[in-house]
Design an enzyme around this catalytic site. Structure first.
Site, mmCIF file in Angstrom:
data_model
loop_
_atom_site.group_PDB
_atom_site.id
_atom_site.type_symbol
_atom_site.label_atom_id
_atom_site.label_comp_id
_atom_site.label_asym_id
_atom_site.label_seq_id
_atom_site.Cartn_x
_atom_site.Cartn_y
_atom_site.Cartn_z
ATOM 1 C CG HIS A 72 -1.631 -1.224 1.514
ATOM 2 N ND1 HIS A 72 -1.955 -1.643 2.795
ATOM 3 C CD2 HIS A 72 -2.117 -2.187 0.677
ATOM 4 C CE1 HIS A 72 -2.616 -2.797 2.729
ATOM 5 N NE2 HIS A 72 -2.708 -3.151 1.463
ATOM 6 C CE1 TYR A 135 -0.262 2.789 10.420
ATOM 7 C CE2 TYR A 135 0.339 0.670 11.388
ATOM 8 C CZ TYR A 135 -0.588 1.485 10.746
ATOM 9 O OH TYR A 135 -1.833 1.001 10.452
#
Length: 474
Positions: A72, A135
């Protein structure tokens, strides 16, 4: 975790994909476990990590080895690290440009982090379970943002990623199995450039210079009124990596009135503040136009680091706007003077008076240089292309400084009229029968050395004036 892994110091390393960075993180441990500074802005930026302004922290937990997610490419910057276990990370550059399709892979354990710039596809496969990777992202997630994702098939033959656990044995989602091969992927375009204040002299010059660029949007006040917080909030700044603020309240004399003072502060200070915060949220570089009016004109030549000393309201608002822009990590304050472009200005007025047989009185004790709008536009284009150190750059035409009266004589001569028709007067004499004139710096010559050091040298002002008038005369 081994003593060797614990011994590493903070380091930021480049990869074959531009902007994709691998960080070695110091991990401190003993028999009880370990500790690390997973995100430390000051140290990491000093080590070479972009100051990407994370606004959201996400955690992905994978229960079993072989769980694989991706590939992605997301519309934001991303900083990935592991809290427990280990993952095999793979990245493919899906951005438009010469490195499109370049692949890189690296195992991530607690002592490693990876910075992933927007437009670079990322995928992760659990190789030591359970694995939890965290993240930080530079934009808030939204359905609209997710619609901007770009995908690549995990088994793409061009990327040729050597998955530790073959994909036929890995656990993948149905969506990830359906992603396209590289040949079918539309590259992620670069972030766009926004010009604010498109109806002014500089805005029109930039529009003319960039008319063939598909990645530039030029807007006027009807589309984005920076003085109106609602207008700024409603305008989507997220696609833009660069913003040129050519919008300003430039009615110098009107700014000295009660109504004009409010209008000048609304645009040149409050409006600039709105734009600064929009640029900060979306990490866009802001190019902001300022003026010689931030100085009192007592110096023969004004260096970029001269203390601000504006004489009137207009100069005060431009000085205040500069201070707001300087709070951005990525910014260029471009000071200029005596701008001449498309529309009504000093040169067009003098040419008109010459043609009508009017003999004007023009001040001869205000000294500076012209700035042709097309040269100003070219200089801004140069700064955005070269990206020198953020800060202040003076941008005018080159040449020996001159007075307004000397420039008026040149206009008369270049349009075929007698320059002696221009009557030089002092500023005091000119202002005697014109109440309400704002104070102006007597010397407006700006030091161009910082700009020259970047590799850009503007045209000499009278040569540029000659070319401008010749073009207008056909």
């Amino acid at each position: 975790m081994s003593p060797a892994a614990q011994a590493r110091e903070l380091a930021v390393r480049e990869t074959p994909i531009p902007g994709l960075l691998v960080l070695d993180l110091p991990v401190h441990g003993d028999a009880r476990g370990w500790f690390k500074e997973n995100w430390q802005r000051e140290k990491m930026v000093a080590a070479g990590l972009p100051d990407f302004g994370p606004v959201q922290n996400n955690i992905s937990f994978n229960q079993a080895e072989g769980v694989t997610r991706g590939i992605h490419a997301e519309p934001w910057d991303k900083y990935v690290s592991v809290a427990t276990g280990a993952v095999f990370g793979a990245w493919v550059d899906l951005r438009e440009g010469p490195t499109f399709g370049t692949a890189y892979w690296h195992e991530i354990s607690p002592g490693t982090a990876v910075f992933v710039p927007r437009g670079v596809g990322n995928a992760f496969q659990t190789v030591q379970a359970p694995a939890a990777y965290t993240y930080l992202v530079g934009e808030h997630w939204s359905e609209a943002a997710q619609s901007q994702y770009t995908f690549l098939h995990l088994a793409d033959e061009t990327a040729a990623i050597p998955w530790p656990i073959p994909l036929e044995r890995a656990e993948l989602s149905a969506k990830d199995r359906a992603h396209p091969r590289l040949a079918e992927v539309t590259p992620v375009p670069p972030r766009r450039t926004l010009v604010v204040g498109g109806s002014g002299q500089l805005g029109r010059a930039l529009a003319a210079r960039w008319r063939k660029r598909a990645d530039v949007d030029v807007v006027d006040r009807s589309r984005l009124d920076i003085a109106d917080p609602a207008s700024v909030a409603a305008f989507d700044v997220s696609p833009y990596g660069a913003i040129v603020n050519a919008a300003a309240h430039t009615a110098v004399d009107a700014a000295e009135t009660e109504e004009g003072r409010r209008a000048a502060w609304a645009v040149n200070v409050a409006g600039v503040g709105h734009l600064v915060e929009a640029a900060r949220r979306h990490r866009a570089v802001l190019v902001h136009l300022s003026s010689d009016y931030v100085f009192d004109g007592t110096a023969a030549v004004h260096p970029v680091d001269e203390p601000l000393s504006p004489l009137g309201v207009y100069g005060q608002t431009k000085a205040a706007g500069e201070q707001l822009v300087a709070t951005l990590p990525a910014h260029y304050v471009v000071r200029t003077s005596w701008v001449i472009g498309e529309g009504r200005n000093f040169v067009s007025t003098m040419a008109e008076l010459a043609a009508r047989g009017v003999d004007p009185a023009v001040v001869d004790d205000q000294i500076g240089r012209l700035t042709l709008a097309e040269d100003l536009a070219a200089g801004i284009e140069h700064l955005l292309a070269v990206r020198p150190a953020p800060g202040i750059y003076h941008l005018t035409n080159e040449g020996e400084p001159a007075s307004w009266a000397e420039i008026a004589r040149a206009v008369f001569a270049l349009t075929g009229h007698d320059p002696a028709r221009v009557r030089p007067v002092s500023t005091a004499e000119y202002a005697a029968d014109r109440p309400g004139l704002a104070p102006r710096p007597a010397r407006s010559t700006l030091d161009l050395s910082a700009l020259r050091a970047t590799g850009f040298v503007p045209r000499e002002q009278f040569s540029a004036l000659r070319e401008l008038l010749a073009a207008r005369q056909g």
